[in-house]
Scaffold this active site. Structure first.
Site, mmCIF file in Angstrom:
data_model
loop_
_atom_site.group_PDB
_atom_site.id
_atom_site.type_symbol
_atom_site.label_atom_id
_atom_site.label_comp_id
_atom_site.label_asym_id
_atom_site.label_seq_id
_atom_site.Cartn_x
_atom_site.Cartn_y
_atom_site.Cartn_z
ATOM 1 N N ASP A 29 -5.916 7.696 11.088
ATOM 2 C CA ASP A 29 -4.679 7.135 11.565
ATOM 3 C C ASP A 29 -4.335 7.469 12.845
ATOM 4 O O ASP A 29 -4.488 8.880 13.407
ATOM 5 C CB ASP A 29 -3.546 7.746 10.517
ATOM 6 C CG ASP A 29 -3.721 7.120 9.162
ATOM 7 O OD1 ASP A 29 -3.417 5.650 9.336
ATOM 8 O OD2 ASP A 29 -3.720 7.661 8.196
ATOM 9 N N GLU B 232 0.819 -1.139 -0.153
ATOM 10 C CA GLU B 232 0.003 -0.040 0.017
ATOM 11 C C GLU B 232 0.919 1.099 0.082
ATOM 12 O O GLU B 232 1.646 1.551 0.991
ATOM 13 C CB GLU B 232 -0.990 0.124 1.321
ATOM 14 C CG GLU B 232 -1.977 -1.120 1.344
ATOM 15 C CD GLU B 232 -2.873 -0.814 2.693
ATOM 16 O OE1 GLU B 232 -2.846 0.233 3.169
ATOM 17 O OE2 GLU B 232 -3.385 -1.925 2.790
#
Lengths: 449, 265
Positions: free
Chosen positions: B60, B49
């Site tokens: 995140d 990724e």
């Protein structure tokens, strides 16, 4: 007068303009939901609970009672002829949201969302705050309704607004300084979303403005529209006609949507949003999102935002912590794009001159946020002349801003302060400010963006 | 055809799960982030990724934020991302871009799809884009023959699971825990339940992310998922100064893990 006679409680939350948002929260091409899938269930739950609640007679009655007995609604309107002398002689009325409990319009929204929190059975609320007004209002509502409360506030803002940090803590809230990114409101929102996605089973996010993912822009608007519903009836009663223009400052835009909404169907009424122009839009140091920004996605919705060529959010700048936000509510973007509302930048200097002028001519210390709307009224009053009738939303009071204003005007470090020191009582700076190159440059930048 | 689905099926044919490594472009700088991605591939990652740095990474946790923040400040953009995609493809793994939506929209959705395909990218994972809002991306990815991966979560209703999986191509990303990215001591049973619910509505591979940091956890997840996604643990190797070598060693540990799936009692 009582507004309930003009606007029965049952009608108060019904949209004035039923064509937006659509069922999935879009205002034209703006709005929607750009959030992790993990939050969709909570947003759906909120949407359904809110739609059921707003037509529930028991809620309508409880909300109306809280607004009357706790907030002190309806807030009055006040004509300000001394101030208006400096605005081309136009008639200017202020909608006095500064007189609400907790000192700003923010309480209107949090009481509604706190009732909604109770209705969906959650016991903890979180919120973001910039200037601290929404944090104080949320902490207040949480104290009133026995909810646990955590407020996220950029570390930078906790320093700028230390008084409000203390108020929140007195009210029993936990205040978490946010040290990521630019350490301001934008990062506080990121951190609140992170908390929410982690604790969504027990926690409701009381969003402070008409931005964020659906249903927040619609729900917050509906809770804030009482401002315009009242003011429209009050102006009609007191003056006998609708205003030529309604003005309000725009950060995320909740007080502006609050006063605009009732007037949206009145085609003859100009709706003017005043954005924080900081050092001038041309300088790059500003928070004038619609004037100087471009459409994109931030904090869960598509709207105008300040961004660079890589799609990174650009840090905003404003003397007003409450307007220091690089995004704006999607309904404002829509009102801008369809030409129903206009958005103008006001520099820090223009706002502070208007701030001083209201203090000295009317004995009202406004929030610096609201002073941007006052500065817009000075400019627009001169454009429209003495026959004009302007309604300005005085969204908050300036107690929290006394230190900032003292520094700006150089009042704090003197033993003896001359009356009007730093505030030129012959108003020359104000005359100069409203025709300054900054404002002109700002408008050019906006049109070319 | 779907390169991600083929790759994961290939791993399945070997009796194992696929290892999916996340690393953001631009930390500690663009060249060293690309070297780290190549090292992840050398250590055994099947898919990388390629993370697009973003100023407001709401999903995140602190580890990834800490790495992405300097990349944003350094002005890392889609051109750097495409260079990383080419490098991962050249190293023999399948590159898939991981991006919050605004950088893609700003670059131009159609332009992004065309340039990503030209760079050898398999597609994109979009953590804050739900299929309901993805009209332009569905069309652009279709036209460029790119995979598109949306997320499902423990809170997703069965109806949303089905609709989201139907919009995916390549695999379905099961965000295993309610929360942000970051390593966790235990993976928990929420992941397994979510994978089972997802399998009930799709034939696509289901990969699990959020929380895996070592070979043992990878082995645990490999017992019920088609792919194991690891992000924060890789980023930590860079944050703590172990560089590409640390990334390679972690990949080796994780690659061994996905080859010895354990039965969780």
């Amino acid at each position: 007068m009582t507004t309930s006679a003009v606007h029965p409680p049952g009608e108060r939350l019904e949209p004035a303009h039923p064509s937006w948002p659509d069922a999935t929260g879009h205002f034209g091409v703006f709005g929607g939901r750009f959030v992790p899938e993990a939050l969709i269930a909570a947003l759906d739950e909120l949407t359904e609970a809110y739609r059921a609640m707003r037509v529930d007679p028991a809620f309508i009655e409880e909300f109306a009672a809280l607004q009357r007995d706790y907030t002190g609604r309806p807030s009055p309107i006040t004509e300000v002829p001394g101030f208006a002398e400096h605005a081309g002689g136009a008639r200017i009325w202020l909608k006095r949201e500064d007189l609400n409990h907790t000192g700003s319009h923010k309480i209107n929204n949090v009481l509604g969302q706190a009732l909604l929190t109770r209705r969906i059975g959650k016991r903890r609320v979180i919120a973001e705050t910039g200037a601290g007004q929404h944090g104080v209002a949320t902490a207040t509502a949480a104290a009133l309704m026995g909810l646990s409360c955590t407020i996220y506030m950029g570390e930078e803002d906790t320093r700028r607004q230390a008084l409000n940090v203390a108020r929140m803590r007195l009210l029993g809230a936990e205040v978490v300084p946010v040290t990521t990114g630019s350490r301001t409101l934008k990062d506080a929102i990121n951190e609140a979303f992170r908390d929410w996605v982690t604790n969504v089973e027990t926690t409701n996010y009381v969003f402070g403005t008409v931005a964020g993912p659906h249903p927040f822009p619609e729900m917050v608007r509906d809770f804030q529209r009482v401002i315009g519903d009242e003011a429209r009836a009050q102006v009609l009663e007191r003056v006998g006609r609708l205003p030529d223009a309604v003005l309000a400052c725009v950060g995320g835009g909740s007080n502006a949507i609050g006063i605009f909404t009732a007037f949206v169907p009145d085609d003859g009424v100009r709706l003017v949003g005043l954005e924080a122009g900081g050092d001038g839009v041309g300088s790059g140091r500003h928070a004038a999102t619609i004037t100087g920004g471009t459409p994109g996605v931030l904090h869960g919705a598509r709207s105008y935002l300040l961004q660079d060529e890589n799609g990174q959010t650009v840090e905003s700048h404003s003397i007003s912590a409450g307007l220091d936000y690089p995004g704006v509510g999607p309904e404002h973007s829509h009102l801008h794009d369809i030409g129903r509302a206009e958005y103008r930048p006001v520099t820090d200097a223009e706002a502070m001159e208007a701030f001083a002028l209201l203090c000295r001519t009317e004995g009202i210390i406004p929030a610096i946020e609201s002073a941007h709307a006052l500065a817009g009224a000075i400019t627009l009053g001169k454009e429209l002349g003495p026959d004009a009738l302007l309604l300005v939303n005085l969204s908050g009071r300036g107690d929290k801003d006394v230190e900032t204003a003292s520094r700006w005007f150089g009042l704090g470090d003197r033993e003896h302060v001359e009356p009007g020191a730093g505030m030129d009582t012959d108003q020359q700076p104000i005359e100069g400010a409203v025709t300054s190159g900054d404002a002109v440059a700002g408008q050019d930048a906006g049109e070319s963006a | 055809m779907s390169r991600l689905q083929d790759t994961i099926a290939g791993a399945r044919a070997e009796g194992r799960s696929a290892l999916v490594a996340y690393l953001p472009v631009g930390y500690p700088d663009v060249d060293r982030s690309i070297a780290a991605m190549v090292a992840a591939v050398e250590g055994g990652a099947d898919v990388v990724e390629v993370g697009v740095p973003y100023s407001d990474p709401g999903m995140d946790g602190p580890v990834i934020q800490q790495a992405v923040d300097p990349a944003v400040r350094a002005g890392v953009g889609m051109r750097d991302v495409l260079r990383a995609v080419q490098a991962v493809a050249a190293a023999g793994a399948v590159p898939v871009v991981m991006s919050y939506w605004n950088p893609v929209e700003r670059y131009g959705v159609d332009r992004f799809a065309a340039d990503l395909a030209a760079a050898g990218g398999a597609g994109a994972i979009t953590p804050d884009l739900i299929p309901d809002e993805a009209g332009p991306w569905l069309a652009a990815s279709e036209a460029a023959h790119l995979d598109r991966v949306f997320l499902v979560a423990p809170s997703s209703t069965d109806a949303r699971l089905a609709a989201t999986a139907a919009a995916c191509r390549g695999f379905v990303y099961a965000a295993s825990t309610m929360g942000v990215t970051g390593t966790r001591a235990t993976v928990g049973d929420a992941a397994e339940k979510l994978v089972a619910r997802t399998r009930a509505v799709t034939d696509l591979p289901v990969c699990v992310g959020l929380g895996v940091s070592n070979g043992d956890q990878a082995a645990e997840v490999a017992s019920f998922a088609d792919g194991v996604i690891v992000g924060s643990a890789y980023v930590r190797e860079l944050l703590e100064g172990r560089g590409a070598d640390g990334v390679r060693r972690l990949s080796e540990d994780l690659a061994a893990g996905v080859r010895r799936p354990v039965t969780v009692p």
